[in-house]
Design a protein around this motif. Structure first.
Motif, mmCIF file in Angstrom:
data_model
loop_
_atom_site.group_PDB
_atom_site.id
_atom_site.type_symbol
_atom_site.label_atom_id
_atom_site.label_comp_id
_atom_site.label_asym_id
_atom_site.label_seq_id
_atom_site.Cartn_x
_atom_site.Cartn_y
_atom_site.Cartn_z
ATOM 1 N N ARG A 33 0.925 -1.526 0.028
ATOM 2 C CA ARG A 33 0.069 -0.073 0.021
ATOM 3 C C ARG A 33 0.805 1.190 0.098
ATOM 4 O O ARG A 33 1.148 1.473 1.272
ATOM 5 C CB ARG A 33 -0.833 -0.049 1.297
ATOM 6 C CG ARG A 33 -1.902 -1.165 1.544
ATOM 7 C CD ARG A 33 -2.279 -1.344 2.565
ATOM 8 N NE ARG A 33 -2.127 -1.430 3.428
ATOM 9 C CZ ARG A 33 -2.045 -1.258 5.027
ATOM 10 N NH1 ARG A 33 -3.513 -1.348 5.713
ATOM 11 N NH2 ARG A 33 -1.197 -1.706 6.115
ATOM 12 N N ASP A 135 -14.489 8.477 -1.394
ATOM 13 C CA ASP A 135 -13.413 8.226 -0.653
ATOM 14 C C ASP A 135 -13.359 6.233 -0.142
ATOM 15 O O ASP A 135 -11.812 6.095 -0.003
ATOM 16 C CB ASP A 135 -13.804 8.634 1.180
ATOM 17 C CG ASP A 135 -15.851 8.529 1.217
ATOM 18 O OD1 ASP A 135 -16.425 7.602 0.020
ATOM 19 O OD2 ASP A 135 -16.369 8.423 2.546
ATOM 20 N N GLN A 136 -14.537 5.508 -0.372
ATOM 21 C CA GLN A 136 -14.225 4.710 0.112
ATOM 22 C C GLN A 136 -13.271 3.903 -1.244
ATOM 23 O O GLN A 136 -12.450 2.580 -1.423
ATOM 24 C CB GLN A 136 -15.521 3.391 -0.356
ATOM 25 C CG GLN A 136 -15.313 1.907 0.477
ATOM 26 C CD GLN A 136 -15.172 1.503 1.341
ATOM 27 O OE1 GLN A 136 -15.344 2.250 1.857
ATOM 28 N NE2 GLN A 136 -13.755 0.488 1.296
ATOM 29 N N LYS A 139 -9.894 4.141 -0.887
ATOM 30 C CA LYS A 139 -9.534 3.259 -0.147
ATOM 31 C C LYS A 139 -8.800 1.965 -0.343
ATOM 32 O O LYS A 139 -7.921 1.073 -0.356
ATOM 33 C CB LYS A 139 -10.364 2.923 1.016
ATOM 34 C CG LYS A 139 -10.070 1.618 2.163
ATOM 35 C CD LYS A 139 -10.841 1.737 3.416
ATOM 36 C CE LYS A 139 -10.180 0.804 4.123
ATOM 37 N NZ LYS A 139 -10.749 0.930 5.673
ATOM 38 N N ASN A 140 -10.312 1.529 -1.851
ATOM 39 C CA ASN A 140 -9.816 0.412 -2.168
ATOM 40 C C ASN A 140 -9.210 0.005 -3.845
ATOM 41 O O ASN A 140 -7.900 -0.735 -3.426
ATOM 42 C CB ASN A 140 -11.682 -0.199 -3.324
ATOM 43 C CG ASN A 140 -12.370 -0.059 -2.982
ATOM 44 O OD1 ASN A 140 -12.787 -0.629 -1.239
ATOM 45 N ND2 ASN A 140 -13.800 -0.154 -3.139
ATOM 46 N N TRP A 142 -5.861 2.151 -2.762
ATOM 47 C CA TRP A 142 -4.601 1.727 -1.867
ATOM 48 C C TRP A 142 -4.505 0.103 -1.449
ATOM 49 O O TRP A 142 -3.170 -0.353 -1.702
ATOM 50 C CB TRP A 142 -4.940 2.772 -1.253
ATOM 51 C CG TRP A 142 -4.316 2.452 -0.358
ATOM 52 C CD1 TRP A 142 -2.839 2.880 0.241
ATOM 53 C CD2 TRP A 142 -4.165 2.551 1.509
ATOM 54 N NE1 TRP A 142 -1.963 2.823 1.351
ATOM 55 C CE2 TRP A 142 -3.048 2.881 2.155
ATOM 56 C CE3 TRP A 142 -5.410 2.019 2.500
ATOM 57 C CZ2 TRP A 142 -2.635 2.689 3.875
ATOM 58 C CZ3 TRP A 142 -4.799 1.995 3.862
ATOM 59 C CH2 TRP A 142 -3.405 2.200 4.793
ATOM 60 N N GLU A 143 -5.642 0.059 -1.355
ATOM 61 C CA GLU A 143 -5.512 -2.030 -0.838
ATOM 62 C C GLU A 143 -5.164 -2.626 -2.268
ATOM 63 O O GLU A 143 -4.128 -3.460 -1.764
ATOM 64 C CB GLU A 143 -6.953 -1.926 -0.029
ATOM 65 C CG GLU A 143 -6.825 -1.339 0.964
ATOM 66 C CD GLU A 143 -8.141 -1.977 2.147
ATOM 67 O OE1 GLU A 143 -9.301 -2.363 1.621
ATOM 68 O OE2 GLU A 143 -8.351 -1.816 3.231
ATOM 69 N N TRP A 158 -4.534 11.886 3.534
ATOM 70 C CA TRP A 158 -4.653 10.476 3.711
ATOM 71 C C TRP A 158 -4.109 10.458 5.277
ATOM 72 O O TRP A 158 -4.358 9.155 5.645
ATOM 73 C CB TRP A 158 -3.054 10.429 2.697
ATOM 74 C CG TRP A 158 -2.781 10.847 1.253
ATOM 75 C CD1 TRP A 158 -2.182 11.331 0.557
ATOM 76 C CD2 TRP A 158 -4.040 10.232 -0.134
ATOM 77 N NE1 TRP A 158 -2.830 12.181 -0.756
ATOM 78 C CE2 TRP A 158 -3.511 10.869 -0.590
ATOM 79 C CE3 TRP A 158 -5.635 9.778 0.478
ATOM 80 C CZ2 TRP A 158 -4.425 10.777 -2.216
ATOM 81 C CZ3 TRP A 158 -5.904 9.704 -0.706
ATOM 82 C CH2 TRP A 158 -5.457 9.937 -2.360
ATOM 83 N N GLU A 160 -5.071 11.576 9.314
ATOM 84 C CA GLU A 160 -6.569 11.468 9.965
ATOM 85 C C GLU A 160 -6.735 12.641 10.322
ATOM 86 O O GLU A 160 -8.348 12.944 10.521
ATOM 87 C CB GLU A 160 -5.810 10.621 11.383
ATOM 88 C CG GLU A 160 -5.106 9.550 11.441
ATOM 89 C CD GLU A 160 -4.746 8.905 12.882
ATOM 90 O OE1 GLU A 160 -6.175 8.669 14.029
ATOM 91 O OE2 GLU A 160 -3.846 8.254 13.305
ATOM 92 N N LEU A 177 -8.554 11.078 5.747
ATOM 93 C CA LEU A 177 -9.313 9.473 5.262
ATOM 94 C C LEU A 177 -9.086 8.905 5.571
ATOM 95 O O LEU A 177 -9.195 7.834 6.926
ATOM 96 C CB LEU A 177 -8.742 9.236 3.896
ATOM 97 C CG LEU A 177 -10.009 9.783 3.059
ATOM 98 C CD1 LEU A 177 -9.318 9.617 1.629
ATOM 99 C CD2 LEU A 177 -11.134 9.980 2.984
ATOM 100 N N PHE A 179 -5.538 7.076 5.671
ATOM 101 C CA PHE A 179 -5.430 5.559 5.752
ATOM 102 C C PHE A 179 -3.729 5.990 6.266
ATOM 103 O O PHE A 179 -3.198 4.937 6.175
ATOM 104 C CB PHE A 179 -4.517 6.538 3.968
ATOM 105 C CG PHE A 179 -5.836 6.335 3.240
ATOM 106 C CD1 PHE A 179 -7.286 5.920 3.831
ATOM 107 C CD2 PHE A 179 -6.262 6.425 2.670
ATOM 108 C CE1 PHE A 179 -8.438 5.548 2.957
ATOM 109 C CE2 PHE A 179 -7.198 6.088 1.528
ATOM 110 C CZ PHE A 179 -8.344 6.162 1.615
ATOM 111 N N ASN A 224 1.988 2.581 5.314
ATOM 112 C CA ASN A 224 2.295 3.000 6.770
ATOM 113 C C ASN A 224 3.721 3.195 6.986
ATOM 114 O O ASN A 224 3.505 4.112 8.801
ATOM 115 C CB ASN A 224 1.075 2.505 7.802
ATOM 116 C CG ASN A 224 0.058 3.990 7.934
ATOM 117 O OD1 ASN A 224 0.300 4.583 8.636
ATOM 118 N ND2 ASN A 224 -1.105 2.885 7.214
#
Length: 260
Positions: A33, A135-136, A139-140, A142-143, A158, A160, A177, A179, A224
């Protein structure tokens, strides 16, 4: 929208050509990621770096100008910053209708190799993304291993939370978001109010510890974890800012200068 479609609609006729990579890609594993943030605006060198992170030749790189209200001048600048780079540039507008876009946001974004988010009003961008379900989708993406990137609003989104100029009269907090864990401060030394406010918020624990970037410096995160810090010149840096026993601790991160 790819460059050819944009050129037809905007009346431009400039062409893109490919250029050699300056160094090998950092990672080509789709399971990783990947997020690359920088403090200010996109540049050709940052765009080339994003292309390298995909681990692919001539990757598809999509620019999202949501924070600028899909500004035409920003879109033109994006295509100009991609000229002569080894990538295929696209643009995904957020201010669209079913008459001018026939593909879903998900189909477009999850079929890219990288997505770069532009600067502007972070607060408004986040609101638009949430009501559109972007937003979702991000995330998809990124994953899935699609590289996410951006500066200013495009880096704040990206994390908090962080400091934004999206509201009238003063800098305030904005939720991202999430991430990337922790807080973020773009424009760290470019705008005088940014650093002291960020320090105060981290010291009071209103903000979690986090990362600050000068406009011409960036941080690459993989799963991360900080994997590399880069800059366009010797005077630009990235930092980790935390609180310890009521005092601020600022750690300058070792960097590599990106080749021109």
């Amino acid at each position: 929208m790819n460059r050819r479609e944009f050129v037809q609609s905007a009346g431009s006729s400039a062409l893109l050509t490919s250029a050699s990579l300056v160094r090998p890609p950092l990672s080509s594993q789709d399971s990783k990621r990947k997020i690359f943030i920088y403090g200010g605006n996109f540049t050709p060198r940052f765009n080339r770096y994003v292309a390298l992170l995909t681990g692919k030749e001539n990757p598809k790189v999509c620019f999202m100008p949501t924070a600028s209200g899909d500004s035409l001048s920003t879109i033109v600048s994006w295509f100009e910053a991609c000229a002569n780079l080894p990538l295929r540039p696209y643009v995904q507008r957020s201010f669209i209708s079913s008459y001018n876009q026939k593909e879903s946001f998900e189909n477009v974004l999850t079929n890219m190799d990288a997505i770069i988010v532009g600067g502007g009003n972070t607060l408004n961008m986040m609101a638009i993304w949430k009501v559109q379900g972007i937003d979702q989708i991000l995330k998809n993406a990124w994953e899935k291993g699609i590289v996410l990137a951006g500066g200013s609003a495009g880096s704040l989104c990206w994390f908090e939370h962080g400091t934004t100029d999206s509201r009238p009269t003063e800098l305030t907090k904005v939720e991202g978001l999430g991430f990337l864990k922790g807080s973020h401060c773009p424009h760290y030394h470019a705008e005088p109010q940014r650093k002291p406010l960020y320090w105060a918020k981290v010291k009071s624990k209103e903000y979690k510890p986090g990362y600050a970037c000068d406009d011409r410096a960036g941080i690459y995160f993989e799963d991360n974890e900080v994997k590399e810090v880069v800059a366009l010149d010797e005077t630009s840096n990235a930092y980790y800012v935390s609180e310890e026993a009521g005092e601020i601790k600022e750690r300058q991160l070792p960097k590599e200068i990106l080749k021109a």
